[in-house]
Design a protein around this motif. Structure first.
Motif, PDB file in Angstrom:
ATOM      1  N   LYS A   7      -7.391   0.281  -3.431  1.00  0.00           N
ATOM      2  CA  LYS A   7      -6.118  -0.080  -2.507  1.00  0.00           C
ATOM      3  C   LYS A   7      -6.400  -1.335  -1.975  1.00  0.00           C
ATOM      4  O   LYS A   7      -5.241  -2.021  -1.693  1.00  0.00           O
ATOM      5  CB  LYS A   7      -6.396   1.015  -1.335  1.00  0.00           C
ATOM      6  N   ASN A 306      -0.230  10.080 -11.296  1.00  0.00           N
ATOM      7  CA  ASN A 306      -0.780  10.556 -10.065  1.00  0.00           C
ATOM      8  C   ASN A 306      -1.268   9.211  -9.233  1.00  0.00           C
ATOM      9  O   ASN A 306      -1.076   9.119  -7.985  1.00  0.00           O
ATOM     10  CB  ASN A 306      -1.696  11.439 -10.054  1.00  0.00           C
ATOM     11  N   GLU A 307      -2.043   8.334  -9.985  1.00  0.00           N
ATOM     12  CA  GLU A 307      -2.429   7.296  -9.370  1.00  0.00           C
ATOM     13  C   GLU A 307      -1.166   6.327  -8.904  1.00  0.00           C
ATOM     14  O   GLU A 307      -1.253   5.774  -7.748  1.00  0.00           O
ATOM     15  CB  GLU A 307      -3.256   6.493 -10.292  1.00  0.00           C
ATOM     16  N   THR A 309       1.791   7.429  -7.995  1.00  0.00           N
ATOM     17  CA  THR A 309       2.296   7.759  -6.615  1.00  0.00           C
ATOM     18  C   THR A 309       1.253   7.540  -5.370  1.00  0.00           C
ATOM     19  O   THR A 309       1.857   7.192  -4.242  1.00  0.00           O
ATOM     20  CB  THR A 309       2.352   9.412  -6.562  1.00  0.00           C
ATOM     21  N   GLN A 310       0.166   7.575  -5.442  1.00  0.00           N
ATOM     22  CA  GLN A 310      -0.858   7.209  -4.283  1.00  0.00           C
ATOM     23  C   GLN A 310      -0.875   5.841  -3.899  1.00  0.00           C
ATOM     24  O   GLN A 310      -0.745   5.473  -2.767  1.00  0.00           O
ATOM     25  CB  GLN A 310      -2.238   7.483  -4.995  1.00  0.00           C
ATOM     26  N   LYS A 311      -0.491   4.941  -5.180  1.00  0.00           N
ATOM     27  CA  LYS A 311      -0.432   3.474  -4.655  1.00  0.00           C
ATOM     28  C   LYS A 311       0.816   2.892  -3.972  1.00  0.00           C
ATOM     29  O   LYS A 311       0.816   2.424  -3.050  1.00  0.00           O
ATOM     30  CB  LYS A 311      -0.459   2.586  -5.924  1.00  0.00           C
ATOM     31  N   TRP A 313       2.575   5.284  -2.224  1.00  0.00           N
ATOM     32  CA  TRP A 313       2.757   5.639  -0.739  1.00  0.00           C
ATOM     33  C   TRP A 313       1.898   4.936   0.030  1.00  0.00           C
ATOM     34  O   TRP A 313       2.219   4.737   1.407  1.00  0.00           O
ATOM     35  CB  TRP A 313       2.387   7.329  -0.527  1.00  0.00           C
ATOM     36  N   TYR A 314       0.810   4.569  -0.398  1.00  0.00           N
ATOM     37  CA  TYR A 314      -0.088   3.626   0.450  1.00  0.00           C
ATOM     38  C   TYR A 314       0.867   2.391   0.764  1.00  0.00           C
ATOM     39  O   TYR A 314       0.467   1.843   1.827  1.00  0.00           O
ATOM     40  CB  TYR A 314      -1.418   3.286  -0.443  1.00  0.00           C
ATOM     41  N   LYS A 434      10.263  11.229  -5.104  1.00  0.00           N
ATOM     42  CA  LYS A 434       9.499  12.569  -5.065  1.00  0.00           C
ATOM     43  C   LYS A 434       9.968  13.647  -6.262  1.00  0.00           C
ATOM     44  O   LYS A 434       9.451  14.599  -6.385  1.00  0.00           O
ATOM     45  CB  LYS A 434       9.562  13.350  -3.736  1.00  0.00           C
TER      46      LYS A 434
END
Length: 444
Positions: A7, A306-307, A309-311, A313-314, A434
């Protein structure tokens, strides 16, 4: 780039981009700030002129982005001949477009501003400003092409250094030409425009010298005759979709500016000042979303959805905190901030009201900036363009007219319309992301 992208790496990558974005936005803001010390009416004149010039700059920037992408690809393929051809075509396209835009603005600037309903008190100054800066469009177009070449080689610090020199020279030129110095008489609005053009010419000269010295790219007429139509089509195929959303935004804002002009100089001046102030609220969102776009493109290529999506939303969370937090501070300190430009009580009161609405607008804008770039990086290019065009013209322009003109709410009503547009698009893009539809749009 390693597969373990933390991050913190996104934040670290965002700072050099932030400096460059800041420098890009600084030119017109410095112009309007310095002219505000000379004449309040002149602020509205330059504000209308800048609104038109922003459309030209968007088009040039979009074409330059395509140049950067292609050069980066050819650099990876070690195809030096194609790199040279891409640079030559970029200079040709930007040069031709710049000349056409310059001629049209020189011929029809007054008709354009009459259509925009610029008040008669500032019409002459507005036309003077645009006519002068129109002569500098060619230099700006060629400059953007050379900058794109450096970016293709990831030499961002070089272009950042040239931007610093240009901005410093522009400030010095404004100080001399606006107020006058020695044998140079005060020129006001004309002085701002002349200073802008001189700084563009200086920037072009410096970037050309650096281009010849460090990149070693050889450009000749053989790269253009006969015209490489396949390369031209490829550049346009990248430019048109990615630039559609940004161009639509600028055109809709020009239409909204026409509505603002109906309400007179106090409202026009307030709108220009608010624009200058809120740029600092979403500037970091632009930078961190650009850094995120690089990371998302890498992860999508590696099928690490999946990574991704995490990045994403972060980055959305960071942009929201930065955008709404800075705007809230601006609202709470509005009188102090606006007093930098003016002490007019009408401007101070109206500006505070607009900044309150702006808090909600920035909530939607932060989400939009990030998710649009995320969708583009994942290959879902058409969605941001289609949603942007439809919402900007039906919601932003439509609601701005309804609340501002029909309901007679003035600038506050116009801002509510723009706020509704940003928030609705944010909801649509959240749903789109989403839904996972972007997972099937991979480009490679």
């Amino acid at each position: 780039m390693t597969t373990n992208i933390s991050k913190q790496s996104i934040v670290k990558m965002s700072w050099p981009i932030f400096v460059e974005v800041f420098l890009q936005m600084l030119v017109s803001n410095v112009d309007q700030f310095m002219i505000s010390q000379y004449s309040q009416d002149s602020v509205g004149a330059i504000g209308n002129g800048v609104q038109v010039m922003n459309i030209i700059i968007i088009l040039l920037t979009v074409m330059s982005t395509a140049t950067t992408i292609l050069i980066a690809q050819y650099l990876g393929a070690k195809n030096q001949e194609k790199i040279s051809e891409t640079c030559a075509v970029s200079l040709l396209i930007n040069g031709v477009f710049s000349l056409i835009a310059s001629i049209l603005l020189l011929l029809f600037n007054q008709e354009l501003f009459v259509w925009m309903q610029v008040p008669t008190e500032i019409l002459a100054d507005t036309c003077t400003y645009l006519r002068i800066v129109a002569y500098g469009i060619l230099f700006q177009g060629l400059y953007f092409s050379f900058v794109a070449c450096f970016r293709g080689y990831s030499l961002m610090k070089t272009t950042m250094g040239v931007s610093i020199v240009m901005n410093l020279f522009n400030i010095l030129g404004n100080w001399i030409l606006i107020y006058g110095f020695w044998i140079i008489p005060p020129m006001g609005v004309a002085g701002v425009a002349i200073s802008t053009n001189i700084s563009k010419i200086l920037g072009l000269i410096i970037i050309f010298i650096l281009f010849k010295k460090y990149l070693g790219i050889k450009i000749s007429k053989q790269h253009l005759f006969p015209l490489p139509w396949n390369l031209i089509k490829r550049m346009l195929s990248i430019s048109i979709p990615t630039g559609g959303e940004a161009l639509s935004y600028q055109l809709s804002q020009t239409t909204i500016m026409k509505m603002v002009n109906v309400f007179g100089l106090v409202v026009i001046t307030t709108k220009v000042y608010v624009y200058i102030i809120v740029m600092f609220a979403y500037m970091y969102s632009l930078a961190i979303s650009a850094a995120m776009q690089i990371v998302v493109g890498y992860l999508v290529g590696a099928d690490k959805f999946n990574e991704v999506t995490q990045k994403v939303w972060y980055t959305v969370r960071i942009a929201l905190i930065a955008g709404t937090g800075i705007t809230s501070i601006f609202y709470l300190c509005s009188d102090t901030i606006f007093s930098i430009f003016t002490n007019d009580p009408e401007v101070l009161a109206l500006g505070k009201t607009i900044l309150f609405i702006e808090i909600f607008l920035e909530t939607g804008r932060a989400v939009n900036i990030v998710l649009v770039r995320a969708l583009q990086a994942s290959g879902d290019i058409k969605t941001p363009v289609s949603v942007g065009i439809i919402c900007m013209w039906t919601i932003a322009v439509g609601c701005a007219y309804f609340f501002g003109i029909v309901m007679e709410m003035g600038l506050a009503g116009i801002w509510i319309g723009m706020m509704l547009d940003e928030c609705l698009r944010a909801i649509i893009f959240i749903y789109r992301w989403k839904s996972g539809a972007w997972r099937t749009k991979k480009l490679v």
